[in-house]
Design an enzyme around this catalytic site. Sequence first.
Site, PDB file in Angstrom:
ATOM      1  N   THR A 126      80.550 166.409  27.064  1.00 46.81           N
ATOM      2  CA  THR A 126      80.338 167.820  27.380  1.00 46.81           C
ATOM      3  C   THR A 126      80.004 167.995  28.856  1.00 46.81           C
ATOM      4  OG1 THR A 126      79.554 168.107  25.145  1.00 46.81           O
ATOM      5  CG2 THR A 126      79.039 169.853  26.693  1.00 46.81           C
ATOM      6  N   GLY A 156      81.632 163.685  19.475  1.00 44.89           N
ATOM      7  CA  GLY A 156      81.977 162.260  19.635  1.00 44.89           C
ATOM      8  C   GLY A 156      81.786 161.474  18.359  1.00 44.89           C
ATOM      9  N   SER A 170      79.196 159.990  20.588  1.00 41.89           N
ATOM     10  CA  SER A 170      78.279 161.105  20.728  1.00 41.89           C
ATOM     11  C   SER A 170      77.211 160.726  21.759  1.00 41.89           C
ATOM     12  CB  SER A 170      77.634 161.388  19.373  1.00 41.89           C
ATOM     13  OG  SER A 170      76.740 162.447  19.513  1.00 41.89           O
ATOM     14  N   GLY A 171      77.009 161.597  22.717  1.00 42.87           N
ATOM     15  CA  GLY A 171      75.999 161.348  23.739  1.00 42.87           C
ATOM     16  C   GLY A 171      76.527 160.552  24.913  1.00 42.87           C
ATOM     17  N   ASN A 196      71.648 162.474  21.201  1.00 49.46           N
ATOM     18  CA  ASN A 196      71.883 163.353  22.337  1.00 49.46           C
ATOM     19  C   ASN A 196      71.037 164.604  22.164  1.00 49.46           C
ATOM     20  OD1 ASN A 196      72.876 165.020  24.289  1.00 49.46           O
ATOM     21  ND2 ASN A 196      75.036 164.815  23.711  1.00 49.46           N
ATOM     22  N   SER A 256      73.630 167.791  21.753  1.00 50.04           N
ATOM     23  CA  SER A 256      74.862 167.288  21.147  1.00 50.04           C
ATOM     24  C   SER A 256      75.711 168.456  20.638  1.00 50.04           C
ATOM     25  CB  SER A 256      74.486 166.362  19.995  1.00 50.04           C
ATOM     26  OG  SER A 256      75.668 165.918  19.380  1.00 50.04           O
ATOM     27  N   SER A 257      77.006 168.383  20.990  1.00 51.52           N
ATOM     28  CA  SER A 257      77.891 169.454  20.512  1.00 51.52           C
ATOM     29  C   SER A 257      78.113 169.251  19.026  1.00 51.52           C
ATOM     30  CB  SER A 257      79.236 169.376  21.232  1.00 51.52           C
ATOM     31  OG  SER A 257      79.043 169.118  22.597  1.00 51.52           O
ATOM     32  N   GLU A 263      80.480 159.222  15.614  1.00 52.95           N
ATOM     33  CA  GLU A 263      79.077 159.275  15.239  1.00 52.95           C
ATOM     34  C   GLU A 263      78.817 158.351  14.041  1.00 52.95           C
ATOM     35  OE1 GLU A 263      76.670 163.178  16.012  1.00 52.95           O
ATOM     36  OE2 GLU A 263      77.544 163.215  14.010  1.00 52.95           O
TER      37      GLU A 263
HETATM   38  N1  LIG Z   1      77.173 162.785  34.517  1.00 52.98           N
HETATM   39  C1  LIG Z   1      75.947 162.794  34.016  1.00 52.98           C
HETATM   40  N2  LIG Z   1      74.869 162.753  34.832  1.00 52.98           N
HETATM   41  C2  LIG Z   1      73.634 162.766  34.327  1.00 52.98           C
HETATM   42  N3  LIG Z   1      73.390 162.854  33.043  1.00 52.98           N
HETATM   43  C3  LIG Z   1      74.384 162.857  32.148  1.00 52.98           C
HETATM   44  C4  LIG Z   1      75.742 162.869  32.604  1.00 52.98           C
HETATM   45  N4  LIG Z   1      76.553 162.922  31.527  1.00 52.98           N
HETATM   46  C5  LIG Z   1      75.744 162.984  30.460  1.00 52.98           C
HETATM   47  N5  LIG Z   1      74.461 162.929  30.847  1.00 52.98           N
HETATM   48  C6  LIG Z   1      73.285 162.926  29.937  1.00 52.98           C
HETATM   49  O1  LIG Z   1      73.716 162.592  28.663  1.00 52.98           O
HETATM   50  C7  LIG Z   1      73.414 163.598  27.735  1.00 52.98           C
HETATM   51  C8  LIG Z   1      74.523 163.739  26.733  1.00 52.98           C
HETATM   52  O2  LIG Z   1      75.694 164.174  27.332  1.00 52.98           O
HETATM   53  P1  LIG Z   1      76.741 165.055  26.571  1.00 52.98           P
HETATM   54  O3  LIG Z   1      77.759 165.376  27.519  1.00 52.98           O
HETATM   55  O4  LIG Z   1      76.066 166.149  25.874  1.00 52.98           O
HETATM   56  O5  LIG Z   1      77.294 164.049  25.510  1.00 52.98           O
HETATM   57  P2  LIG Z   1      78.447 164.261  24.458  1.00 52.98           P
HETATM   58  O6  LIG Z   1      78.984 165.577  24.655  1.00 52.98           O
HETATM   59  O7  LIG Z   1      79.395 163.165  24.722  1.00 52.98           O
HETATM   60  O8  LIG Z   1      77.797 164.091  23.146  1.00 52.98           O
HETATM   61  C9  LIG Z   1      73.240 164.847  28.554  1.00 52.98           C
HETATM   62  O9  LIG Z   1      72.336 165.710  27.926  1.00 52.98           O
HETATM   63  C10 LIG Z   1      72.708 164.324  29.870  1.00 52.98           C
HETATM   64  O10 LIG Z   1      71.310 164.140  29.762  1.00 52.98           O
HETATM   65 MG   LIG Z   2      79.117 167.118  23.447  1.00 57.85          MG
END
Ligand SMILES: Nc1ncnc2c1ncn2[C@@H]1O[C@H](COP(=O)(O)OP(=O)(O)O)[C@@H](O)[C@H]1O
Ligand SMILES: [Mg+2]
Length: 1059
Positions: free
Chosen positions: A61, A336, A56-57, A106, A109-110, A338
Amino acid sequence: MNPYRVLPIFTPEKVEEYRNRNFYELSPHIYALADEAYRSLRDQDKDQCILITGESGAGKTEASKLVMSYVAAVCGKGQEVNKVKEQLLQSNPVLEAFGNAKTVRNDNSSRFGKYMDIEFDFKGDPLGGVISNYLLEKSRVVKQPRGERNFHIFYQLLSGASDDTLKKLKLDRDFSKYNYLSLDSAVVNGLDDAANFRTVKNAMQIVGFMEDEVQSVLELVAAVLKLGDIEFKPESRCNGTDESRIKDKNDLKEMCELLGIEQSVLERAFSYRTVEARLEKVSTTLNVAQAYYARDALAKNLYSRLFSWLVTRINESIKAQTKARHKVMGVLDIYGFEIFEDGDNSFEQFIINYCNEKLQQIFIELTLREEQEEYVREGIEWTNIEYFNNAIICDLIENHQNGILAMLDEECLRPGTVTDETFLDKLNTICAEHQHFESRLSKNSKFLTDHSLPHNCFRIQHYAGKVLYRVEGFVDKNNDLLYRDLSQAMYKANHSLIKQLFPEGNPAKVNLKRPPTAGFQFRASVGTLMKNLQTKNPNYIRCIKPNDKKASHIFTDSLVCHQVRYLGLMENVRVRRAGYAFRQAYEPCLERYKMLCKRTWPHWRGPAREGVEVLMADLPVPAEEFSFGRSKIFIRNPRTLFFLEERRRQCLQDLATLIQKIYRGWKCRSHFLLLKKSQIVVAAWYRRYAQEKKYQKIKSATTVVQSYTRGWQARKLLRELKYQKRCEEAVTTISAFWHGTQARMELRRLKQEARNKQAVTVIWAYWQGTKVRREYRKFFRANAGKKIYDFTIQRIMQKYFLGLKSTMPSMSPIDKSWPARPYRFLDGVHRELPRIFHLWRCKKYRSQFTEEKKAVYEEKLEASEIFKDKKALYPSSVSQPFKGDYLEISKNPKYQKLNSAVDEKVLLADVVNKINRANGKGTARIFLLTKKSVVLADQKTGQVKASVPLPDLASVSVSTQSDGFFALRLKEGSASAVKGDFLLSSEHLIEIITKLHRTGATAADSEQLNVDISDEFLVQFKHDKVCVKFIQGAPKNGNSVSCKRKNNRLLEVSVPTTA
Ligand SMILES: Nc1ncnc2c1ncn2[C@@H]1O[C@H](COP(=O)(O)OP(=O)(O)O)[C@@H](O)[C@H]1O
Ligand SMILES: [Mg+2]
């Protein structure tokens, strides 16, 4: 690796850089993977899926959004396609607002799993998509862990909506008013809820939500907030039990107004619970705790159902419009892995981690196990690489008999008291032996003293680490119970969306069966998802987070190492290094690359493997770059594959050029041939037209010249003739005058002489008489003078008659002579006598005639009656005997056939000229006349050409002149008239007409045949009436009669003047 800050590597320039480039050509990038997947989908027609995994994070996404935006950037353009793209992209903010929340790991977070199928047509243009959502973490609606928030939409609505909207929704901007909103982290750094609210509303509009739909959704969100504010207080009842009562009914009222629910109905639903057994209904009152439970269950259900409805509604908008076959690219972005460090993991984490376990499983299956097994199967030399297979953990959770989920379900369905503790007991007894299951109370003594493992918890060794789960709430959450009174109250709402969300509240459809448990549903949907993923070509994005602080520039080695290890990346790299980058069955491989070698193009006859061997031998590829398996070829380096692909691309271009060339050639040639053909036709027509014009011009010019010269000549001739005529006339006049003068002079002289003579005689006679009378008067008596006179007269008469006897003319009737008269007084006698004599002479002449001769003369007589003084030809015919049969038809053997064809006696047979109506020329014909008909026959063959019964003859026309033309005019309407009248000419015209006339007269059944004598008459030829006109021709034209067709209506016969 999550950079936790915005890097300049996701720009349009980067998109262009990675577009259509080979996978290993540039440094690793999400775009490279997306490009690879998109191109295999488009060019090789393989459905793709992109599996994004990580804690997660870790950035899943974000990665999924990057993939989608890349695909949107490189795929086709166009109004329709852009709309589809926009809708697909804009579905993200909507779902994120409702399904994402700030967690400790996050900020966005989804809290739901999402799998999106993007559908493409054969060109690679997006057609639409389908989104599947997996188990929303709905417990968050009513309670959030410390440091976390509720779903974004609540905060967005309160900060972003206009005052007006809020008023309508009966909401207050102040977060603290709402129990369901955690306050400690309501405001998140870098998260502008108000702006996001506008984005979400805009996105909803783009995706296709109606104005009233958006309103309904917001009403529901507001209702959830309101629901949280409803509080209960206990009220003692007489039987000693506590009953809950609503503390402040204002919130309830407002909520009911929002959703159109009758307040009392909802109020009752919060106070009573009706349990329906098969036959009876039992209503029990709820205590305060139960009322709160019911309230929260309603809030969670309301929200999660609203979320599912949103997904369905978005799907409705983005679904592909065409039914045509399409290719699919699936993007999986699921919550993710967790772990809450303080052991606060609950049912939701269990579910989330189970899902990640399954994803890891599919990854291992497809990359490590499958691949290695394939090498062995294909007989490729291979040293096995060990890896950890997490199938055992999946089995621990999902096994149908003794998996944790199965046991949870069993507990939930079991009669009797069921609590989370009984569930844990059950786990302890059944799973105790499992290597990945840990529990304090299990028989496995090794955990008996493990103080990190509380009594109400169990621990699972997941592939990504150990997770401690608190059993509290497992049973409830799995049951996901919503009292029926509540769903029925919702169904009664006067709000279409709410009604839709609670179909089971419909009293008409009461279903006593328990709904499937949350765990069961999730396991089933994960199972379907896995099956779906296995049918597609997988692409992996493995997200790694560099630190736990959501901070950039911090790289925690141990954390990253841990992730790399449990994700199995090391084994993966080893297998990749030792193995082959690419494999393909021989048939499709040969099919794909056969154009690279002359021997395999266009057809390879023989086994596909040999074909591929020949092909590879022909290419400049080192032998160690590929191996031949039993059914597949293995290519070690991507470079080689790219080389093959590049060569293929070039070849295809050449082939396309060739096809184009031939097609263009063919097209031009057919076009040219068509033009040529058309040109010939046009030219031919034009030439014809031009020549025709030219000819007409020459013709008319010639006619003009001709007419001028003819006119000139004619005028000259006319002048000459006129002059000649005038001369002749002058001569005649002069001679006439001169002769006249002479004659008158002579006449006067003679008259004078005669008068003189007579005068002398008279004078002398008178004188003699006077002398004689004087002399003899004395001798005569008074009457003697008369006697002497009579005697003298008688004597003279006697002398006359006697003299006549000797001077009588001959007995021939044509002799016209008669002796001269001696005395004037005998004048009367002298006139009467020749007549009497002629009559007598004729009688004498007739009396000696034979019968035949008589007939001949009768005919002659008739001829004279008809023609005498009417036709100039007649006089010449008088002396000619009428022979009748000039051809001796009965005797001449030549005419035997003709003779036999005519059964009547032939009255006349002669050769005549039949005048051709077209040009006036004559054709010789035999003319036969019998008592009944006229027959015309061919002169040479004697064949009958025409036979006209006499009654069909109407009249005969002849001219007044000396020609032999005659026209047999037929009666109109008679059978013979069909062929038209006959225009004939004969030397024996008079005889023929006479005989025709006679025969016609004697025939009993016909009337007298008319003979018209005129210099102009009409002849009815076959179709037209033609005028035959006779003119006096100059004798110099020869003595023959000439006949000329002057025009359609005029036939001119020129007859020489008989001088
Ligand atoms: N490619 C990226 N560039 C910059 N920031 C990123 C990137 N990928 C993720 N982040 C940061 O990480 C945070 C969490 O990403 P997210 O995709 O929501 O995580 P997940 O879906 O895996 O839980 C985002 O809110 C963003 O701030
Ligand atoms: Mg997500």
